[in-house]
Write a protein that holds these residues in place. Structure first.
Motif, short mmCIF file in Angstrom:
data_model
loop_
_atom_site.label_atom_id
_atom_site.label_comp_id
_atom_site.label_asym_id
_atom_site.label_seq_id
_atom_site.Cartn_x
_atom_site.Cartn_y
_atom_site.Cartn_z
N UNK A 137 -16.93 -13.91 -11.52
CA UNK A 137 -17.71 -12.92 -10.77
C UNK A 137 -18.91 -12.37 -11.53
N UNK A 138 -18.98 -12.55 -12.87
CA UNK A 138 -20.16 -12.08 -13.59
C UNK A 138 -21.10 -13.22 -13.96
N UNK A 139 -21.03 -14.31 -13.18
CA UNK A 139 -21.93 -15.46 -13.34
C UNK A 139 -22.69 -15.67 -12.04
N UNK A 140 -24.02 -15.79 -12.15
CA UNK A 140 -24.88 -15.96 -10.98
C UNK A 140 -25.83 -17.14 -11.21
N UNK A 141 -26.32 -17.71 -10.12
CA UNK A 141 -27.29 -18.80 -10.18
C UNK A 141 -28.53 -18.38 -9.41
N UNK A 142 -29.69 -18.42 -10.08
CA UNK A 142 -30.92 -17.87 -9.47
C UNK A 142 -32.04 -18.90 -9.37
N UNK A 143 -31.69 -20.20 -9.36
CA UNK A 143 -32.71 -21.24 -9.19
C UNK A 143 -32.44 -21.97 -7.87
N UNK A 144 -32.79 -23.23 -7.78
CA UNK A 144 -32.57 -23.98 -6.53
C UNK A 144 -31.15 -24.48 -6.35
N UNK A 145 -30.27 -24.21 -7.33
CA UNK A 145 -28.91 -24.71 -7.26
C UNK A 145 -28.12 -24.28 -6.03
N UNK A 146 -28.20 -23.01 -5.59
CA UNK A 146 -27.38 -22.57 -4.45
C UNK A 146 -27.86 -23.05 -3.09
N UNK A 147 -29.01 -23.72 -3.02
CA UNK A 147 -29.55 -24.13 -1.72
C UNK A 147 -28.56 -25.06 -1.01
N UNK A 148 -28.32 -24.78 0.26
CA UNK A 148 -27.42 -25.60 1.08
C UNK A 148 -28.18 -26.78 1.68
N UNK A 149 -29.46 -26.58 1.95
CA UNK A 149 -30.28 -27.65 2.52
C UNK A 149 -31.70 -27.51 2.01
N UNK A 150 -32.49 -28.52 2.30
CA UNK A 150 -33.80 -28.66 1.68
C UNK A 150 -34.93 -28.00 2.49
N UNK A 151 -34.97 -28.19 3.80
CA UNK A 151 -36.07 -27.76 4.69
C UNK A 151 -37.32 -28.59 4.44
N UNK A 152 -38.26 -28.50 5.38
CA UNK A 152 -39.52 -29.26 5.26
C UNK A 152 -40.59 -28.40 4.59
N UNK A 153 -40.13 -27.52 3.69
CA UNK A 153 -41.04 -26.60 3.00
C UNK A 153 -40.78 -26.66 1.50
N UNK A 154 -41.82 -26.40 0.73
CA UNK A 154 -41.65 -26.29 -0.72
C UNK A 154 -40.69 -25.13 -1.01
N UNK A 155 -39.82 -25.26 -2.01
CA UNK A 155 -38.74 -24.29 -2.17
C UNK A 155 -39.06 -23.04 -3.00
N UNK A 156 -40.21 -22.99 -3.68
CA UNK A 156 -40.43 -21.94 -4.67
C UNK A 156 -40.33 -20.54 -4.08
N UNK A 157 -40.93 -20.32 -2.91
CA UNK A 157 -40.94 -18.97 -2.32
C UNK A 157 -39.52 -18.52 -2.00
N UNK A 158 -38.66 -19.46 -1.61
CA UNK A 158 -37.27 -19.11 -1.30
C UNK A 158 -36.47 -18.89 -2.58
N UNK A 159 -36.76 -19.65 -3.64
CA UNK A 159 -36.13 -19.39 -4.94
C UNK A 159 -36.45 -17.97 -5.40
N UNK A 160 -37.72 -17.58 -5.29
CA UNK A 160 -38.14 -16.23 -5.68
C UNK A 160 -37.43 -15.17 -4.84
#
Length: 564
Positions: free
Chosen positions: A522-545
């Protein structure tokens, strides 16, 4: 082996200083947390270290790429698909290339600043077409954070009220340049939606940062911070709080846990001395990039986690994706012998084409957007892609010089960037036989495109060729065949890899929950593109932020409640 342990216990240890790590450092230090960031690469300050306004002729290479700068010697990003001493392997039959940045700010020093929100459909694709999995969160959960980063970082664009291309808090977009006006006319005639681009480049001053002065060299690192990089927009303000300790050349080896399975810190290698060190923290945030985070989790084995940290589901490293991509360029006769005129603009496109069709009427299930390129950049190595491609074929002396002047700016091209659907055959695992220069086991990749992606890329090729024909142009290359995958870029080449620690409500099928918090720790988090469930037809940076900011607020709240 001597291991150096730091006596201090930080509130939070973040691995990585790019989009996700930079945002987490910014948000958590602003909230008062004592934070340490481990960055595997070198110090970098785009306000001082950029090659902005360096003329190509000032270098004997004329801007040609180098080993550590594959996109040109003046490019800001130190890294690449191959890094000496840091190998990775591929399973037989796998084509995959893994880009790593090795510098403060990570890959935010290298990108086109194309800053697109995922739309309402993108979080719930399975309920629309039955493929892949839905996210446990919706657009409405993320929208407030998109708004916040629009205001904090700055983005230009236009409110178009399109159903899956959400409006934002936009600065005014720059006007289309000559080649973009031609593209707009052709797109309108072919009924392809074409709107102002959405880039995180300032057209108005914001938060002490100057507006873009249109030198067109965003890829070199902006000395005035008019475009977004984590380095000076997020990391520098975090350092200014006095709450951030930034450790560079710190290669994370594993996340440390105690007997109860709580994360206690991170073991890393000091690359300058080769010594092993440990940093202690109450909370660990992994933002090393999706695949590096998967590697860290898989390498973090212990008695509570024999198969890797947070991997009770067996899905760490699974369901990885990259953006589909292909490119087509052509010679546009209307653009030769043009009247000299003002080509001012940002270092990127002023127009783009979001997905405009209904997949239910097509033979593939997910869409793509179209990026536009062309115009009159400063000539450097590889100029025009080779004069031999043009009608005259080049020549000698005066004719060659005249042809270069004539054809300057007469190339227009398109790049497609589309959605890959996660599949069981695309994943990464630890190679049992190979380690890097520090003895850390490396990743082995498995990769497979399906007919969904191949048919989508075929449609891209046909669309781009139709647009060039509509402009009266000549395409430089023949239509790629089915045997050539219709010209699809290999996995990893578009540098949008996501997944490997996907979020979900069920701990049996996912690694993290809706807050990007590990189910198993519970004290471990992931804050990059790792948790994404799907890709979308968009660049991912804004969603990572946006997700990193959302997760950081959750961490702050949980710390205040004593829940971590």
């Amino acid at each position: 082996m001597t291991v150096f342990r730091q006596a201090k216990v930080y509130d939070v240890c973040i691995v990585g200083s790019g989009a996700g790590g930079g945002m987490a450092a910014y948000a958590l230090t602003k909230a008062g947390a004592e934070v340490v960031v481990l960055e595997a690469g070198e110090p970098w300050d785009n306000a001082k270290d950029s090659a902005m306004l360096t003329w190509p002729y000032e270098s004997p290479r004329r801007g040609k790429s180098t080993t550590e700068r594959p996109f040109g010697e003046f490019d800001a990003c130190i890294g690449g698909w191959e890094i000496p001493g840091e190998p990775y392997t591929r399973a037989p039959g796998t084509e995959f290339a893994w880009w790593r940045a090795r510098m403060v700010g990570g890959r935010t020093n290298h990108w086109g600043r194309i800053s697109l929100r995922f739309g309402p459909y993108d979080f719930k694709r399975k309920r629309r077409d039955g493929l892949g999995d839905d996210w446990p969160i919706s657009y409405d959960d993320v929208a407030p954070y998109y708004d916040k980063i629009d205001r904090l970082i700055g983005i230009f664009g236009s409110n178009e009220n399109l159903p899956n291309e959400p409006n934002g808090v936009f600065q005014p977009p720059p006007r289309p340049r000559c080649h973009e006006l031609l593209v707009k006319q052709a797109a309108d005639r072919l009924h392809v939606t074409c709107i102002p681009a959405r880039l995180s480049i300032l057209t108005r001053p914001l938060n002490g940062r100057a507006a873009c002065h249109y030198c067109g060299q965003c890829n070199r690192g902006c000395r005035v911070n008019a475009n977004f990089t984590a380095t000076n927009v997020l990391i520098a303000p975090a350092l200014a709080t006095g709450k951030l300790t930034l450790l560079t050349n710190a290669m994370a080896r594993e996340v440390l846990v105690d007997a109860s399975g709580r994360a206690t810190g991170v073991a890393y290698v000091d690359k300058t001395t080769g010594t092993d060190r440990r940093v202690r923290a109450k909370v660990v945030v992994l933002a090393a990039s999706a695949l590096e985070t998967a590697r860290l989790l898989l390498n973090s084995t212990s008695s509570p986690f024999p198969n890797g940290l947070a991997n009770s589901s067996g899905t760490v490293g699974k369901y990885i994706t990259d953006t589909t991509g292909t490119d087509v360029g052509g010679f546009i006769p209307k653009m030769i012998d043009h009247v000299p005129h003002n080509h001012d603009g940002v270092g990127g496109m002023h127009l783009y084409m979001p997905w405009w069709l209904d997949n239910a009427k097509l033979d593939f299930p997910r869409g793509y957007h179209i990026e536009v390129w062309g115009g009159t950049q400063v000539p450097s190595y590889g100029f025009l892609g080779g004069i031999h491609r043009y009608p005259s074929g080049g020549g000698y002396g005066k004719q060659l010089k005249d042809d270069y002047r004539r054809y300057y700016g007469a190339t227009i091209g398109f790049s497609g960037r589309g959605e890959m659907i996660p599949n069981d055959d695309s994943y990464c695992e630890i190679d049992p036989h190979t380690v890097d220069r520090w003895g850390i086991p490396v990743l082995r990749f498995h990769w497979k495109w399906t007919d969904h992606e191949y048919k989508q890329v075929k449609h891209m090729q046909e669309t781009f060729r139709a647009l060039i024909a509509e402009m009266g142009g000549q395409v430089f290359s023949p239509m790629p065949t089915a045997e050539q995958g219709y010209g699809i870029a290999a996995g990893g080449v578009i540098i949008h890899e996501l997944g490997g620690a996907r979020m979900g409500d069920d701990p049996k099928t996912s690694v993290t929950n809706r807050w990007c918090q590990a189910h198993d720790c519970k004290n471990l988090f992931v804050a990059d593109g790792g948790p994404f469930v799907s890709q979308a037809d968009k660049n991912p940076t804004w969603t990572i932020l946006a997700l990193s900011m959302r997760t950081s607020e959750y961490i702050t709240d949980q710390i205040k409640k004593g829940a971590l």
